[in-house]
Design a protein around this motif. Structure first.
Motif, PDB file in Angstrom:
ATOM      1  N   ALA A  64      -5.872   2.228   2.286  1.00  0.00           N
ATOM      2  CA  ALA A  64      -4.912   1.956   1.209  1.00  0.00           C
ATOM      3  C   ALA A  64      -4.608   3.191   0.365  1.00  0.00           C
ATOM      4  CB  ALA A  64      -5.431   0.830   0.319  1.00  0.00           C
ATOM      5  N   GLN A  65      -5.088   4.350   0.771  1.00  0.00           N
ATOM      6  CA  GLN A  65      -4.875   5.579   0.022  1.00  0.00           C
ATOM      7  C   GLN A  65      -3.907   6.509   0.772  1.00  0.00           C
ATOM      8  OE1 GLN A  65      -8.598   7.322  -1.424  1.00  0.00           O
ATOM      9  NE2 GLN A  65      -9.633   5.368  -1.031  1.00  0.00           N
ATOM     10  N   TRP A  98      -4.984  -3.424   6.596  1.00  0.00           N
ATOM     11  CA  TRP A  98      -5.040  -3.709   5.155  1.00  0.00           C
ATOM     12  C   TRP A  98      -6.416  -4.181   4.722  1.00  0.00           C
ATOM     13  CZ3 TRP A  98      -5.829  -8.738   3.215  1.00  0.00           C
ATOM     14  CH2 TRP A  98      -5.755  -9.776   4.146  1.00  0.00           C
ATOM     15  N   TRP A  99      -7.409  -4.089   5.635  1.00  0.00           N
ATOM     16  CA  TRP A  99      -8.785  -4.447   5.255  1.00  0.00           C
ATOM     17  C   TRP A  99      -9.810  -3.433   5.741  1.00  0.00           C
ATOM     18  CZ3 TRP A  99      -6.257  -6.943   9.288  1.00  0.00           C
ATOM     19  CH2 TRP A  99      -6.873  -6.935  10.536  1.00  0.00           C
ATOM     20  N   THR A 157      -6.165   1.095  -9.233  1.00  0.00           N
ATOM     21  CA  THR A 157      -5.003   1.932  -8.941  1.00  0.00           C
ATOM     22  C   THR A 157      -4.951   3.124  -9.885  1.00  0.00           C
ATOM     23  OG1 THR A 157      -3.805  -0.071  -8.246  1.00  0.00           O
ATOM     24  CG2 THR A 157      -2.502   1.925  -8.621  1.00  0.00           C
ATOM     25  N   TYR A 195      -2.475  -5.041  -4.210  1.00  0.00           N
ATOM     26  CA  TYR A 195      -2.997  -3.790  -3.675  1.00  0.00           C
ATOM     27  C   TYR A 195      -4.507  -3.821  -3.477  1.00  0.00           C
ATOM     28  CZ  TYR A 195      -4.250   1.167  -3.445  1.00  0.00           C
ATOM     29  OH  TYR A 195      -4.777   2.379  -3.062  1.00  0.00           O
ATOM     30  N   ASP A 196      -4.941  -3.514  -2.254  1.00  0.00           N
ATOM     31  CA  ASP A 196      -6.351  -3.424  -1.860  1.00  0.00           C
ATOM     32  C   ASP A 196      -7.149  -4.660  -2.238  1.00  0.00           C
ATOM     33  OD1 ASP A 196      -8.464  -2.381  -0.547  1.00  0.00           O
ATOM     34  OD2 ASP A 196      -8.858  -0.733  -1.935  1.00  0.00           O
ATOM     35  N   GLN A 201     -10.605  -4.952  -0.255  1.00  0.00           N
ATOM     36  CA  GLN A 201     -11.763  -4.125  -0.625  1.00  0.00           C
ATOM     37  C   GLN A 201     -12.587  -3.660   0.586  1.00  0.00           C
ATOM     38  OE1 GLN A 201     -12.796  -3.466  -4.346  1.00  0.00           O
ATOM     39  NE2 GLN A 201     -10.578  -3.534  -3.949  1.00  0.00           N
ATOM     40  N   ASN A 202     -11.867  -3.288   1.670  1.00  0.00           N
ATOM     41  CA  ASN A 202     -12.526  -2.737   2.853  1.00  0.00           C
ATOM     42  C   ASN A 202     -13.519  -3.720   3.476  1.00  0.00           C
ATOM     43  OD1 ASN A 202     -12.888  -0.651   4.743  1.00  0.00           O
ATOM     44  ND2 ASN A 202     -14.694   0.130   3.669  1.00  0.00           N
ATOM     45  N   GLN A 257       0.828  -1.208   0.000  1.00  0.00           N
ATOM     46  CA  GLN A 257       0.000   0.000   0.000  1.00  0.00           C
ATOM     47  C   GLN A 257       0.861   1.255   0.000  1.00  0.00           C
ATOM     48  OE1 GLN A 257      -3.547  -2.163   2.630  1.00  0.00           O
ATOM     49  NE2 GLN A 257      -2.597  -0.316   3.420  1.00  0.00           N
TER      50      GLN A 257
END
Length: 411
Positions: free
Chosen positions: A318-319, A309-310, A109, A78-79, A82-83, A58
């Motif tokens: 992740a931003q 990371w979640w 991205t 990366y990500d 997805q939250n 990230q």
């Protein structure tokens, strides 16, 4: 990994690795209270294991204009999560659920870069990336790690991928206490290959042999200074962070490597085991390299002390605006260009303190958090005098007094 293991999937650590050569132990020095001061940093890289591997990716993606390469151990693209914690567990560690493809995450991205939420992914082209997944690692599925390799290759990164070492889910080190195939605390395994040297050699182009005796210092600093709003605990970071600074780096040019622990590997959980046994400091002394060890912490939403990371701490995890990401980058900037200015918020330890002439009684864990003592292999020692205090936990208590700066003795 079997379904019954899913709930332990967020237990962290994974592997760098180490040598079949004759290795001399070079114990990490006791921590010295201090701050992150400006150094002559010529290049910045990030590494991490498991949850720290996801966070390393990230940081590399979101701040690709700052980080020039990454070493990532047992993590996905990366990500990936997805939250969503279920996606994290069942699609990005195990593979019971469908997950976003590398191509979909690459487009995500690009979209975020267009919106200014992350740096331009074109920066990743040509960056050295070193990936690792052990054949005995059933915590993060190999297919997920393979997606990470595809993600980076599609953006033009120079990827080297070690997927043949018979390692469990652990940091791999020639001085690790666990067997190579183990997946158990403190998640530091001894294997036959010097994976740390391989990783750093790819990131830097080449490396000198690791030192057998450390001559640098381990700085323990207050992470509140670098957290948005001045509160590390508010974004699930520990109060203390660490940086290993070789003597040569105090005055001369050096590279910077950020090393991110996995779940169940924080200083509050395993003491200085990772700082002492990761085999990064040994390379730092001989290769002009500062090592920054930021620390996450446990919370009700994050009982294993993982990096976010979640989305347990922020939907922007992740931003560039992600609070933990911002804090780590603030630490990097403090070392590389003197910023940011210390926060005006004053945060003190929650344990009882006393004037230098007085005695302080607290648990051995509290003494280490407050900087009066340090932990080594499950035991506690007074800072400065190195007097033995017993087991490192919240139940064993000791009484200490300060006789001079950073020097504590038993009362």
């Amino acid at each position: 990994m079997r379904l019954r293991n899913v709930l332990v999937a967020l237990a962290a650590a994974t592997g760098l690795a180490a040598a079949s050569l004759s290795i001399s132990l070079a114990a990490v020095p006791p921590p010295q209270q201090g701050t992150l001061t400006k150094l002559n940093i010529t290049g910045t890289y990030v590494s991490g294991i498991s949850s720290g591997g996801y966070m390393a990716n990230q940081l590399h993606v979101a701040y690709s204009g700052l980080f020039q390469g990454a070493g990532i151990f047992s993590a996905g693209p990366y990500d990936c999560a997805q939250n969503n914690v279920n996606t994290a567990l069942l699609a990005c560690m195990d593979t019971f659920q469908a997950r976003k493809t590398p191509a979909q995450l690459e487009q995500l991205t690009r979209d975020r870069a267009a919106a200014g939420a992350v740096d331009a992914p074109q920066n990743l082209s040509g960056d050295p990336v070193w990936l690792f997944h052990g054949t005995a690692d059933d915590t993060v599925d190999a297919a997920v790690n393979n997606d990470l390799a595809t993600y980076y290759r599609d953006f033009g990164s120079r990827v080297v991928y070690n997927s043949t070492t018979a390692a469990g889910h652990a940091w791999i080190s020639p001085i690790g206490p666990n067997a190579c195939g183990s997946t158990a605390s403190p998640y530091i395994n001894k294997c036959s290959a010097d994976v740390v040297g391989q990783m750093l050699g790819h990131l830097f182009g080449s490396v000198n042999a690791a030192a057998s005796t450390l001559t640098g210092k381990l700085v323990q600093f207050d992470q509140n200074t670098y957290a948005p709003g001045g509160s590390a605990s508010a974004i699930t970071l520990g109060r203390e962070g660490f940086a290993y600074v070789p003597k040569a780096c105090e005055t001369g040019p050096c590279k910077l490597v950020v090393a991110l622990h996995g779940c169940q590997q924080t200083y509050g959980q395993i003491g200085n085991a990772l700082l002492d046994k990761a085999y990064l400091n040994e390379y730092a002394d001989t290769n002009g390299m500062v090592v920054l060890y930021p620390q996450a912490t446990t919370s009700s939403a994050n009982p294993r002390g993982c990096w976010d990371w979640w989305g347990y701490q922020s939907a922007q995890y992740a931003q560039k605006s992600g609070p933990q990401m911002t804090a780590v980058v603030n630490m990097v900037k403090a070392l590389s260009n003197g910023g940011p200015a210390p926060t005006t918020t004053t945060t003190t330890t929650t344990t009882t303190t006393a004037p230098p002439s007085g005695c302080v009684t607290a648990s051995n864990y509290a003494h280490t958090v407050a900087g009066r003592a340090y932990a080594n292999l499950g035991q506690t020692y007074a800072l400065g005098s190195n007097q033995a205090l017993g087991l490192w936990n919240t139940y064993t208590t000791s009484t200490l007094r300060q006789t001079s700066t950073n020097y504590w003795v038993r009362c």
